[in-house]
Scaffold this active site. Structure first.
Site, PDB file in Angstrom:
ATOM      1  N   HIS A 108      34.198   6.571  53.814  1.00  0.00           N
ATOM      2  CA  HIS A 108      33.414   7.388  52.883  1.00  0.00           C
ATOM      3  C   HIS A 108      34.276   8.204  51.932  1.00  0.00           C
ATOM      4  O   HIS A 108      33.786   9.149  51.309  1.00  0.00           O
ATOM      5  CB  HIS A 108      32.457   8.303  53.662  1.00  0.00           C
ATOM      6  CG  HIS A 108      31.408   7.546  54.425  1.00  0.00           C
ATOM      7  ND1 HIS A 108      30.693   8.096  55.470  1.00  0.00           N
ATOM      8  CD2 HIS A 108      30.960   6.263  54.297  1.00  0.00           C
ATOM      9  CE1 HIS A 108      29.844   7.183  55.949  1.00  0.00           C
ATOM     10  NE2 HIS A 108      29.998   6.065  55.263  1.00  0.00           N
ATOM     11  N   CYS A 119      37.053   6.460  33.287  1.00  0.00           N
ATOM     12  CA  CYS A 119      38.266   5.634  33.234  1.00  0.00           C
ATOM     13  C   CYS A 119      38.859   5.496  34.645  1.00  0.00           C
ATOM     14  O   CYS A 119      38.237   5.874  35.627  1.00  0.00           O
ATOM     15  CB  CYS A 119      39.286   6.215  32.249  1.00  0.00           C
ATOM     16  SG  CYS A 119      40.186   7.672  32.824  1.00  0.00           S
ATOM     17  N   CYS A 137      38.310  14.992  32.923  1.00  0.00           N
ATOM     18  CA  CYS A 137      39.431  14.053  33.016  1.00  0.00           C
ATOM     19  C   CYS A 137      40.520  14.420  32.017  1.00  0.00           C
ATOM     20  O   CYS A 137      40.236  14.577  30.827  1.00  0.00           O
ATOM     21  CB  CYS A 137      38.935  12.628  32.771  1.00  0.00           C
ATOM     22  SG  CYS A 137      40.256  11.399  32.848  1.00  0.00           S
ATOM     23  N   GLU A 205      25.863  14.729  72.572  1.00  0.00           N
ATOM     24  CA  GLU A 205      24.458  14.314  72.730  1.00  0.00           C
ATOM     25  C   GLU A 205      24.380  12.799  72.820  1.00  0.00           C
ATOM     26  O   GLU A 205      25.340  12.102  72.509  1.00  0.00           O
ATOM     27  CB  GLU A 205      23.649  14.751  71.510  1.00  0.00           C
ATOM     28  CG  GLU A 205      24.056  16.090  70.973  1.00  0.00           C
ATOM     29  CD  GLU A 205      22.882  16.995  70.715  1.00  0.00           C
ATOM     30  OE1 GLU A 205      21.759  16.480  70.609  1.00  0.00           O
ATOM     31  OE2 GLU A 205      23.110  18.204  70.632  1.00  0.00           O
TER      32      GLU A 205
HETATM   33  C1  BJW Z   1      30.283  16.082  68.841  1.00  0.00           C
HETATM   34  C2  BJW Z   1      30.852  17.309  68.970  1.00  0.00           C
HETATM   35  C3  BJW Z   1      32.005  17.365  69.732  1.00  0.00           C
HETATM   36  C4  BJW Z   1      29.153  17.593  67.766  1.00  0.00           C
HETATM   37  N1  BJW Z   1      32.477  16.253  70.285  1.00  0.00           N
HETATM   38  N2  BJW Z   1      30.771  14.997  69.393  1.00  0.00           N
HETATM   39  C5  BJW Z   1      20.417   0.143  56.685  1.00  0.00           C
HETATM   40  C6  BJW Z   1      19.318   0.753  57.251  1.00  0.00           C
HETATM   41  C7  BJW Z   1      18.819   1.943  56.727  1.00  0.00           C
HETATM   42  C8  BJW Z   1      19.432   2.548  55.645  1.00  0.00           C
HETATM   43  C9  BJW Z   1      20.529   1.945  55.077  1.00  0.00           C
HETATM   44  C10 BJW Z   1      21.009   0.755  55.594  1.00  0.00           C
HETATM   45  N3  BJW Z   1      22.096   0.393  54.871  1.00  0.00           N
HETATM   46  C11 BJW Z   1      22.324   1.322  53.921  1.00  0.00           C
HETATM   47  C12 BJW Z   1      21.383   2.275  54.013  1.00  0.00           C
HETATM   48  C13 BJW Z   1      21.270   3.480  53.143  1.00  0.00           C
HETATM   49  C14 BJW Z   1      22.245   4.570  53.541  1.00  0.00           C
HETATM   50  C15 BJW Z   1      21.949   4.982  54.984  1.00  0.00           C
HETATM   51  O1  BJW Z   1      22.620   4.599  55.925  1.00  0.00           O
HETATM   52  N4  BJW Z   1      20.981   5.849  55.194  1.00  0.00           N
HETATM   53  C16 BJW Z   1      20.657   6.337  56.543  1.00  0.00           C
HETATM   54  C17 BJW Z   1      20.666   7.860  56.545  1.00  0.00           C
HETATM   55  C18 BJW Z   1      19.362   5.738  56.976  1.00  0.00           C
HETATM   56  N5  BJW Z   1      23.620   4.146  53.402  1.00  0.00           N
HETATM   57  C19 BJW Z   1      24.247   4.192  52.257  1.00  0.00           C
HETATM   58  O2  BJW Z   1      23.687   4.560  51.241  1.00  0.00           O
HETATM   59  C20 BJW Z   1      25.682   3.737  52.224  1.00  0.00           C
HETATM   60  N6  BJW Z   1      25.897   2.826  51.183  1.00  0.00           N
HETATM   61  C21 BJW Z   1      25.496   1.548  51.260  1.00  0.00           C
HETATM   62  O3  BJW Z   1      24.977   1.101  52.258  1.00  0.00           O
HETATM   63  O4  BJW Z   1      25.789   0.788  50.138  1.00  0.00           O
HETATM   64  C22 BJW Z   1      25.137  -0.465  49.988  1.00  0.00           C
HETATM   65  C23 BJW Z   1      23.834  -0.172  49.320  1.00  0.00           C
HETATM   66  C24 BJW Z   1      23.822   0.126  47.992  1.00  0.00           C
HETATM   67  C25 BJW Z   1      22.598   0.400  47.354  1.00  0.00           C
HETATM   68  C26 BJW Z   1      21.421   0.419  48.111  1.00  0.00           C
HETATM   69  C27 BJW Z   1      21.469   0.139  49.464  1.00  0.00           C
HETATM   70  C28 BJW Z   1      22.687  -0.154  50.068  1.00  0.00           C
HETATM   71  C29 BJW Z   1      26.595   4.920  51.872  1.00  0.00           C
HETATM   72  C30 BJW Z   1      26.598   5.971  52.897  1.00  0.00           C
HETATM   73  C31 BJW Z   1      27.484   7.148  52.438  1.00  0.00           C
HETATM   74  C32 BJW Z   1      27.376   8.319  53.408  1.00  0.00           C
HETATM   75  N7  BJW Z   1      27.915   9.470  52.781  1.00  0.00           N
HETATM   76  C33 BJW Z   1      27.957  10.707  53.532  1.00  0.00           C
HETATM   77  C34 BJW Z   1      28.318  11.849  52.556  1.00  0.00           C
HETATM   78  C35 BJW Z   1      29.781  11.791  52.176  1.00  0.00           C
HETATM   79  C36 BJW Z   1      30.164  12.893  51.274  1.00  0.00           C
HETATM   80  C37 BJW Z   1      29.884  14.269  51.846  1.00  0.00           C
HETATM   81  O5  BJW Z   1      30.426  14.630  52.896  1.00  0.00           O
HETATM   82  O6  BJW Z   1      29.141  14.984  51.206  1.00  0.00           O
HETATM   83  O7  BJW Z   1      28.904  10.612  54.592  1.00  0.00           O
HETATM   84  S1  BJW Z   1      26.454  11.090  54.374  1.00  0.00           S
HETATM   85  C38 BJW Z   1      27.210  11.876  55.755  1.00  0.00           C
HETATM   86  O8  BJW Z   1      26.842  11.130  56.942  1.00  0.00           O
HETATM   87  C39 BJW Z   1      28.716  11.667  55.580  1.00  0.00           C
HETATM   88  C40 BJW Z   1      29.124  11.196  56.961  1.00  0.00           C
HETATM   89  O9  BJW Z   1      30.328  10.463  56.894  1.00  0.00           O
HETATM   90  C41 BJW Z   1      27.966  10.380  57.405  1.00  0.00           C
HETATM   91  C42 BJW Z   1      27.890  10.170  58.900  1.00  0.00           C
HETATM   92  O10 BJW Z   1      27.665  11.361  59.567  1.00  0.00           O
HETATM   93  P1  BJW Z   1      28.358  11.631  60.971  1.00  0.00           P
HETATM   94  O11 BJW Z   1      29.815  11.628  60.787  1.00  0.00           O
HETATM   95  O12 BJW Z   1      27.819  10.703  61.979  1.00  0.00           O
HETATM   96  O13 BJW Z   1      27.926  13.148  61.258  1.00  0.00           O
HETATM   97  P2  BJW Z   1      26.594  13.739  61.951  1.00  0.00           P
HETATM   98  O14 BJW Z   1      26.532  15.188  61.640  1.00  0.00           O
HETATM   99  O15 BJW Z   1      25.422  12.928  61.613  1.00  0.00           O
HETATM  100  O16 BJW Z   1      26.847  13.563  63.502  1.00  0.00           O
HETATM  101  C43 BJW Z   1      27.798  14.384  64.194  1.00  0.00           C
HETATM  102  C44 BJW Z   1      27.760  13.990  65.652  1.00  0.00           C
HETATM  103  O17 BJW Z   1      28.771  14.679  66.329  1.00  0.00           O
HETATM  104  C45 BJW Z   1      26.439  14.326  66.356  1.00  0.00           C
HETATM  105  O18 BJW Z   1      25.991  13.164  67.044  1.00  0.00           O
HETATM  106  C46 BJW Z   1      26.826  15.420  67.345  1.00  0.00           C
HETATM  107  O19 BJW Z   1      26.091  15.356  68.566  1.00  0.00           O
HETATM  108  C47 BJW Z   1      28.267  15.109  67.578  1.00  0.00           C
HETATM  109  N8  BJW Z   1      29.107  16.221  67.991  1.00  0.00           N
HETATM  110  N9  BJW Z   1      30.012  18.241  68.248  1.00  0.00           N
HETATM  111  C48 BJW Z   1      31.783  15.076  70.069  1.00  0.00           C
HETATM  112  N10 BJW Z   1      32.594  18.577  69.945  1.00  0.00           N
HETATM  113 ZN    ZN Z   2      38.917   9.544  32.471  1.00  0.00          ZN
END
Ligand code: BJW
Ligand code: ZN
Length: 243
Positions: A108, A119, A137, A205
Site C-alpha cells: 500500500h 509527471c 511538484c 482478536e
Molecule cells: C493487533 C494488536 C497487537 C491490534 N498485536 N494484533 C474484493 C472484495 C471486496 C472488496 C474489494 C475486493 N477487491 C478490492 C476491493 C475494494 C477494496 C477493498 O478491499 N475494500 C474492502 C474494505 C472491502 N480494495 C481496494 O480498493 C484495493 N485496490 C484494488 O483492489 O484495486 C483493484 C481495483 C481497482 C478498482 C476497483 C476495484 C478493484 C486498494 C486497497 C488500498 C487500501 N488502502 C488503505 C489506506 C492506505 C493509506 C492510508 O493509510 O491512509 O490501507 S485502507 C487501510 O486498510 C490501509 C491498511 O493497509 C489496510 C488494511 O488494514 P489493516 O492493516 O488490516 O488494519 P486494521 O486496523 O483493519 O486491523 C488491525 C488489526 O490489528 C486488528 O485485527 C486488530 O485486532 C489487530 N491488533 N493490536 C496484534 N498488539
Molecule cells: Zn510533476
C-alpha cells in the site's frame, strides 16, 4: 533438512505496540473518526486536496516519533537469518526498514514518499509538518500526493505478483496484526493454505482469516518474539554446530 519457507503479511496491529493507531479495531481507531470515503480515495483528493493532505500531514506528525517494537525487530532478524523469507506489509509507517528489514514488499505504499499527480517526479520526504499544503511538484508545478494506495486504486502489479508467489510457495504464512478485510492483501495467506501450508495468526482478536489458521497467538509485540525463539530452538538456528 531445509528450513521451512516463510511468508509474512503485516498490518496496522504490528505497529499498535509502537503507538501508531490502527484503522478498524478499537474505539478511536482511525476509520471510526474519519470517513475513508472522504479521505483515502482518488475522488476525495480530486475534490479537496488540501483536506486530504491535512489528514496525511497529521498522521505523519503522529507517526514521526514512533519506534519499531520487538515484533518489527523479530521480522528483521528473520530476514537476516532465513534464506527463504518474504515480508509483505500493508503498512505505510516505515517501521519495518527502521527495524532493519532489508527485503520488504510494500503493498500500500509509503507515507514518507510523495509523488506527482502529473509527471514522473517522486521524492522521499520526512518533513513534518509539511508546508505549504497541498505541496506542488518542483518539476511541473502540478499537485503532489502521498505515494500510497487509496481505495479503488490498483496495487503495483510487480509487487503484488511477487507477494502472491511467496505466499503460494510458503510452508508457513505468518499473519500479523491485520483485520484481513482489505483486498487483495487479505487473499494472500489463503494461497499458502490452499497449497498445503499452514497459517499462524498473531492478533488480539479473531479475524476473517482465523478459521483458516492452525494457530492463533496474541499481541504480536509479545508473541512473535516468543514464537520465533521457539522456532529457532526447534530448527537449530543460531545454535553451535548447526549444519
Ligand atoms: C493487533 C494488536 C497487537 C491490534 N498485536 N494484533 C474484493 C472484495 C471486496 C472488496 C474489494 C475486493 N477487491 C478490492 C476491493 C475494494 C477494496 C477493498 O478491499 N475494500 C474492502 C474494505 C472491502 N480494495 C481496494 O480498493 C484495493 N485496490 C484494488 O483492489 O484495486 C483493484 C481495483 C481497482 C478498482 C476497483 C476495484 C478493484 C486498494 C486497497 C488500498 C487500501 N488502502 C488503505 C489506506 C492506505 C493509506 C492510508 O493509510 O491512509 O490501507 S485502507 C487501510 O486498510 C490501509 C491498511 O493497509 C489496510 C488494511 O488494514 P489493516 O492493516 O488490516 O488494519 P486494521 O486496523 O483493519 O486491523 C488491525 C488489526 O490489528 C486488528 O485485527 C486488530 O485486532 C489487530 N491488533 N493490536 C496484534 N498488539
Ligand atoms: Zn510533476
Amino acid at each position: 533438512m531445509a528450513l521451512p519457507k516463510i511468508a509474512v503479511l503485516t498490518g496496522a496491529g504490528i505497529s499498535a505496540g509502537s503507538g501508531v493507531p490502527t484503522f478498524r479495531d478499537a474505539e478511536g481507531s482511525l476509520w471510526r473518526t474519519h470517513n475513508p470515503q472522504e479521505l483515502a480515495t482518488p475522488a476525495a483528493f480530486a475534490r479537496n486536496p488540501k483536506l486530504v493532505w491535512e489528514f496525511y500531514d497529521w498522521r505523519r506528525q503522529r507517526m514521526a516519533p514512533s519506534k519499531p517494537n520487538p515484533a518489527h525487530f523479530t521480522l528483521a532478524e528473520m530476514d537476516a537469518l532465513l534464506p527463504d523469507f518474504t515480508l509483505v506489509t500493508q503498512n505505510i509507517d516505515g517501521l519495518h526498514p527502521l527495524a532493519g528489514s532489508k527485503r520488504v514488499l510494500y503493498l500500500h505504499g509509503d507515507i514518507w514518499r510523495i509523488r506527482c499527480t502529473f509527471c514522473d517526479h517522486r521524492q522521499v520526504n520526512r518533513q513534518v509538518p509539511l508546508a505549504p499544503l497541498p505541496p506542488q511538484c518542483p518539476e511541473c508545478g502540478e499537485l503532489l500526493r502521498p505515494d500510497i494506495v487509496w481505495f479503488g486504486e490498483s496495487l503495483d502489479w510487480g509487487v503484488l505478483t511477487a507477494a502472491a508467489k511467496a505466499f503460494e510457495e510458503a510452508d508457513i504464512a505468518l499473519v500479523v496484526g491485520t483485520s484481513a478485510v482489505v483486498y487483495p492483501a487479505a487473499q494472500l495467506p489463503v494461497y499458502t493454505r490452499r497449497n498445503g501450508g499452514e497459517i499462524i495468526e498473531f492478533n488480539t482478536e479473531r479475524t476473517a482469516l482465523s478459521s483458516l489458521a492452525t494457530t492463533h497467538l496474541g499481541p504480536s509485540e509479545q508473541m512473535l518474539p516468543a514464537w520465533w525463539a521457539a522456532f529457532k530452538a526447534e530448527q537449530g538456528i543460531g545454535t553451535s554446530g548447526e549444519g
